[in-house]
Write a protein that holds these residues in place. Structure first.
Motif, PDB file in Angstrom:
ATOM      1  N   SER A  29     -16.552   6.499  -1.885  1.00 17.54           N
ATOM      2  CA  SER A  29     -15.677   7.879  -2.602  1.00 17.54           C
ATOM      3  C   SER A  29     -16.813   7.738  -4.220  1.00 17.54           C
ATOM      4  O   SER A  29     -16.542   8.589  -4.674  1.00 17.54           O
ATOM      5  CB  SER A  29     -15.066   7.913  -2.914  1.00 17.54           C
ATOM      6  N   ALA A  30     -16.199   6.430  -5.146  1.00 19.66           N
ATOM      7  CA  ALA A  30     -16.514   6.441  -6.086  1.00 19.66           C
ATOM      8  C   ALA A  30     -17.432   6.821  -6.838  1.00 19.66           C
ATOM      9  O   ALA A  30     -18.017   7.070  -7.791  1.00 19.66           O
ATOM     10  CB  ALA A  30     -16.250   5.120  -6.736  1.00 19.66           C
ATOM     11  N   ILE A  65     -18.067  10.398  -6.310  1.00 20.27           N
ATOM     12  CA  ILE A  65     -17.353  11.343  -7.375  1.00 20.27           C
ATOM     13  C   ILE A  65     -18.359  11.160  -8.484  1.00 20.27           C
ATOM     14  O   ILE A  65     -18.454  12.070  -8.859  1.00 20.27           O
ATOM     15  CB  ILE A  65     -16.293  11.010  -7.965  1.00 20.27           C
ATOM     16  N   GLU A 103      -5.729  -0.408  -9.105  1.00 26.56           N
ATOM     17  CA  GLU A 103      -6.654   0.770  -8.989  1.00 26.56           C
ATOM     18  C   GLU A 103      -8.420   0.580  -9.573  1.00 26.56           C
ATOM     19  O   GLU A 103      -8.332  -0.247 -10.794  1.00 26.56           O
ATOM     20  CB  GLU A 103      -5.940   1.931 -10.022  1.00 26.56           C
ATOM     21  N   ARG A 156     -11.642  16.287  -5.354  1.00 27.86           N
ATOM     22  CA  ARG A 156     -10.850  16.247  -4.931  1.00 27.86           C
ATOM     23  C   ARG A 156     -10.156  16.160  -3.411  1.00 27.86           C
ATOM     24  O   ARG A 156      -9.209  15.149  -2.837  1.00 27.86           O
ATOM     25  CB  ARG A 156      -9.934  18.145  -5.196  1.00 27.86           C
ATOM     26  N   ARG A 199     -11.623  13.886  -1.507  1.00 28.15           N
ATOM     27  CA  ARG A 199     -12.056  12.525  -1.521  1.00 28.15           C
ATOM     28  C   ARG A 199     -11.134  12.212  -2.073  1.00 28.15           C
ATOM     29  O   ARG A 199     -10.391  10.773  -1.648  1.00 28.15           O
ATOM     30  CB  ARG A 199     -12.812  12.027  -2.350  1.00 28.15           C
ATOM     31  N   VAL A 200     -10.742  12.015  -2.961  1.00 27.46           N
ATOM     32  CA  VAL A 200      -9.057  11.478  -3.854  1.00 27.46           C
ATOM     33  C   VAL A 200      -8.793  11.458  -3.375  1.00 27.46           C
ATOM     34  O   VAL A 200      -7.847  10.553  -3.399  1.00 27.46           O
ATOM     35  CB  VAL A 200      -9.138  11.884  -5.719  1.00 27.46           C
ATOM     36  N   GLY A 214      -5.183   8.923  -3.938  1.00 29.79           N
ATOM     37  CA  GLY A 214      -5.640   8.362  -5.448  1.00 29.79           C
ATOM     38  C   GLY A 214      -4.351   9.555  -6.461  1.00 29.79           C
ATOM     39  O   GLY A 214      -4.177  11.059  -5.825  1.00 29.79           O
ATOM     40  N   PHE A 237      -7.045  12.848  -9.441  1.00 33.85           N
ATOM     41  CA  PHE A 237      -7.893  13.216 -10.181  1.00 33.85           C
ATOM     42  C   PHE A 237      -7.763  15.139 -10.916  1.00 33.85           C
ATOM     43  O   PHE A 237      -6.358  15.768 -10.557  1.00 33.85           O
ATOM     44  CB  PHE A 237      -9.156  13.896  -8.514  1.00 33.85           C
ATOM     45  N   ALA A 278     -10.793  10.002 -12.140  1.00 34.34           N
ATOM     46  CA  ALA A 278     -10.578   9.479 -10.918  1.00 34.34           C
ATOM     47  C   ALA A 278      -9.842   8.229 -11.256  1.00 34.34           C
ATOM     48  O   ALA A 278     -10.367   7.739 -12.007  1.00 34.34           O
ATOM     49  CB  ALA A 278     -11.438  10.154 -10.180  1.00 34.34           C
ATOM     50  N   SER A 279      -8.270   8.116 -10.080  1.00 35.75           N
ATOM     51  CA  SER A 279      -7.734   6.959 -10.046  1.00 35.75           C
ATOM     52  C   SER A 279      -7.782   6.918  -9.103  1.00 35.75           C
ATOM     53  O   SER A 279      -7.265   7.642  -7.680  1.00 35.75           O
ATOM     54  CB  SER A 279      -6.566   6.632 -10.784  1.00 35.75           C
ATOM     55  N   LEU A 280      -8.189   5.596  -8.289  1.00 30.14           N
ATOM     56  CA  LEU A 280      -8.505   5.195  -6.914  1.00 30.14           C
ATOM     57  C   LEU A 280      -7.639   3.699  -6.226  1.00 30.14           C
ATOM     58  O   LEU A 280      -8.621   3.075  -7.556  1.00 30.14           O
ATOM     59  CB  LEU A 280      -9.999   5.188  -5.804  1.00 30.14           C
TER      60      LEU A 280
END
Length: 410
Positions: A310-311, A314, A341, A377, A379-380, A385, A387, A401-403
Motif C-alpha cells: 500500500s505504501a 500510494i 507508524e 484513501r 487503501r489507507v 490509517g 490520509f 499518509a500515516s499507516l
C-alpha cells in the motif's frame, strides 16, 4: 489436506430411521399394554400376553405400512406421510383404543417435522392437513358408530402435530436465512476482490502509461535533431511497457491460483512491489523528465506485505499525478519509519493550488472519471490509517499518509 468436518449425529442418521424407531417404541408400548402387570389383577387375562388374532393382524399391517413410509420419506414425503398415518390408525385399531395415542402418532410427528424442514411450505402444509384430517376422521368415525372417543387425548395429539410443523418450519427459515447470509457474504467478498484488483490495475497501469506518454512525447520532439536521445526515450517506453505487461501477468497468475486444477508458472512471476522498489520508481520517473527526490527517515525494517504494497502504491499514484497534472519538473518523497507508524509525504510545487485538473490535483476528491485519490484513501482506510491530499498554501500539492504498524514490527 484438511479433514472433512463430521456432521452431528442427528444429521448423519436418515429421517426414516427416526420414524422407524418411533414406531418401534409405539409397538413396544402396545405389547406392554396387553401384559398383566402387578396391581392389574382382574383387568387383564390371567396368563401373560393376550392378543386376539384380529388385533395382531392390525398391528402387523400397521408395522408394514410404517416401515414402508419410513423408507419413502426422503423421496416421496406425502406418500410416506399417508402410509405412516395409516400405520397409526392400524396401531390404534390393534389396541381397540378410543383415540390415536401420542406414542402411535410420534412417527407421524417426526416425519411432519422433517417435511416442514426440507420441503416447500405448500408440501408441508399439505402434510400437516393430512395428519390433522386423519385425527378428525378417526374421532368422527367412532362417533358415527356410537363408540366412545378420547377427546382430550385427540386434542393433545393434534397439538403435537401443529408444534412439529412449526418446529420444522422454523428450522427451514433459519437454514434459508443462513444460506442468504452466506450468499451475501460471498457476493461481498467477490465485490471486495474486484475493487482490490481494480485498484491494483489502476495504480500499476496509470503510472506506466504516464511514463510512456512522457517518453514518447520527448522522442517525437527530438527524433530528427537528437536521434540518440530519441532512442533512449524509446527504450524507456519499451521498458515501461514490458514492466506493465509483466505486472498484468503476475496479477492474472495470482487470480488463476485460486481456480481449482490450475497451476501457473510461479517461477516466472515476480513478487508484488514494495518500498524496496521506490528507488527504481524514482529512477524511471526521473528518466521520464520529472526528478523524484526520495528521503528516508528512521530505521528501515521489514514491513507486513499489505502495508509495504500500500505504501508503494500510494507513492506511485502520487508521483503519477505529479507527472500527469502538476506541470513541474520535480517532487519530493519522504518516508518516515517511526516506531508505531509509517508516514509518507509526497510534495510538489506545481499547479496544485486551486486546480482540479486530473485525478490527483483536485480539492480532496477526484472529479468524474478519476479514481486516484479515492483509491489511495481506500487503501489507507483499510489499514486504519490517516490520509490527506490538498493544495499547499505556498503552491503545489501535498499528499500525506500515516499507516499504523502492528505490534510485532515496532
Amino acid at each position: 489436506m484438511h479433514a472433512t468436518p463430521t456432521l452431528p449425529l442427528l444429521k448423519r442418521v436418515p429421517p426414516g430411521v427416526w420414524t422407524a424407531l418411533a414406531w418401534c417404541a409405539a409397538t413396544a408400548y402396545a405389547c406392554v399394554v396387553l401384559i398383566r402387570l402387578p396391581g392389574e389383577e382382574g383387568l387383564r387375562p390371567p396368563h401373560g400376553l393376550y392378543w386376539p388374532p384380529m388385533n395382531a393382524m392390525w398391528l402387523v399391517m400397521g408395522t408394514v405400512m410404517a416401515m414402508a413410509g419410513s423408507l419413502l420419506l426422503r423421496r416421496r414425503p406425502l406418500s410416506a406421510m399417508a402410509m405412516l398415518l395409516a400405520g397409526s390408525v392400524a396401531g390404534a385399531m390393534a389396541l381397540n383404543s378410543t383415540e390415536i395415542s401420542l406414542l402411535q402418532f410420534l412417527a407421524v410427528d417426526v416425519a411432519l417435522c422433517f417435511i416442514a424442514t426440507t420441503r416447500s411450505r405448500r408440501t408441508s402444509i399439505t402434510a400437516a392437513a393430512m395428519a390433522l384430517g386423519v385425527l378428525i376422521t378417526y374421532a368422527t368415525t367412532r362417533l358415527l358408530l356410537h363408540f366412545a372417543i378420547g377427546t382430550s387425548t385427540e386434542l393433545a395429539v393434534g397439538l403435537t402435530a401443529v408444534v412439529a410443523w412449526f418446529i420444522g418450519h422454523s428450522m427451514r427459515q433459519s437454514r434459508e436465512y443462513a444460506e442468504k447470509l452466506g450468499a451475501q457474504a460471498a457476493a461481498q467478498a467477490v465485490t471486495t476482490e474486484r475493487l482490490r484488483i481494480a485498484r491494483e490495475l489502476h495504480d500499476m497501469v496509470a503510472h506506466s502509461i504516464g511514463i510512456i506518454a512522457l517518453q514518447a512525447g520527448a522522442a517525437s520532439r527530438v527524433i530528427d535533431t537528437q536521434p540518440a536521445r530519441a532512442r533512449t526515450a524509446l527504450r524507456e517506453v519499451e521498458t515501461a511497457g514490458r514492466e506493465t505487461l509483466s505486472g498484468l501477468r503476475r496479477m492474472l497468475g495470482a487470480l488463476r491460483q485460486t481456480e481449482p486444477g490450475q497451476t501457473p508458472e510461479a517461477a516466472s512471476l515476480r513478487p508484488m512491489p514494495g518500498l524496496g522498489d521506490i528507488d527504481q520508481l524514482a529512477a524511471a520517473t526521473t528518466a521520464a523528465g520529472v526528478r523524484v527526490d526520495v528521503r528516508w527517515q528512521g530505521e528501515r525494517r521489514q514491513l507486513p506485505p499489505e502495508i509495504d504494497l500500500s505504501a508503494f502504491r500510494i507513492i506511485q499514484e502520487s508521483v503519477t499525478n505529479v507527472v500527469r497534472h502538476a506541470g513541474t519538473r520535480s517532487c519530493q518523497v519522504s518516508i518516515d519509519c517511526r516506531d508505531e507508524e509509517l508516514c509518507i509525504e509526497v510534495v510538489d510545487d506545481g499547479r496544485g493550488r486551486g486546480s482540479t485538473a486530473g485525478t490527483g490535483h483536485g480539492r480532496g476528491n477526484a472529479p468524474a472519471g478519476g479514481y486516484g485519490l479515492v483509491g489511495m484513501r481506500e487503501r489507507v482506510g483499510l489499514l486504519h490509517g490517516e490520509f490527506t491530499a490538498a493544495p499547499r498554501p505556498e503552491g503545489g500539492f501535498r499528499v500525506t499518509a500515516s499507516l499504523p504498524l502492528p505490534a510485532g514490527v515496532r
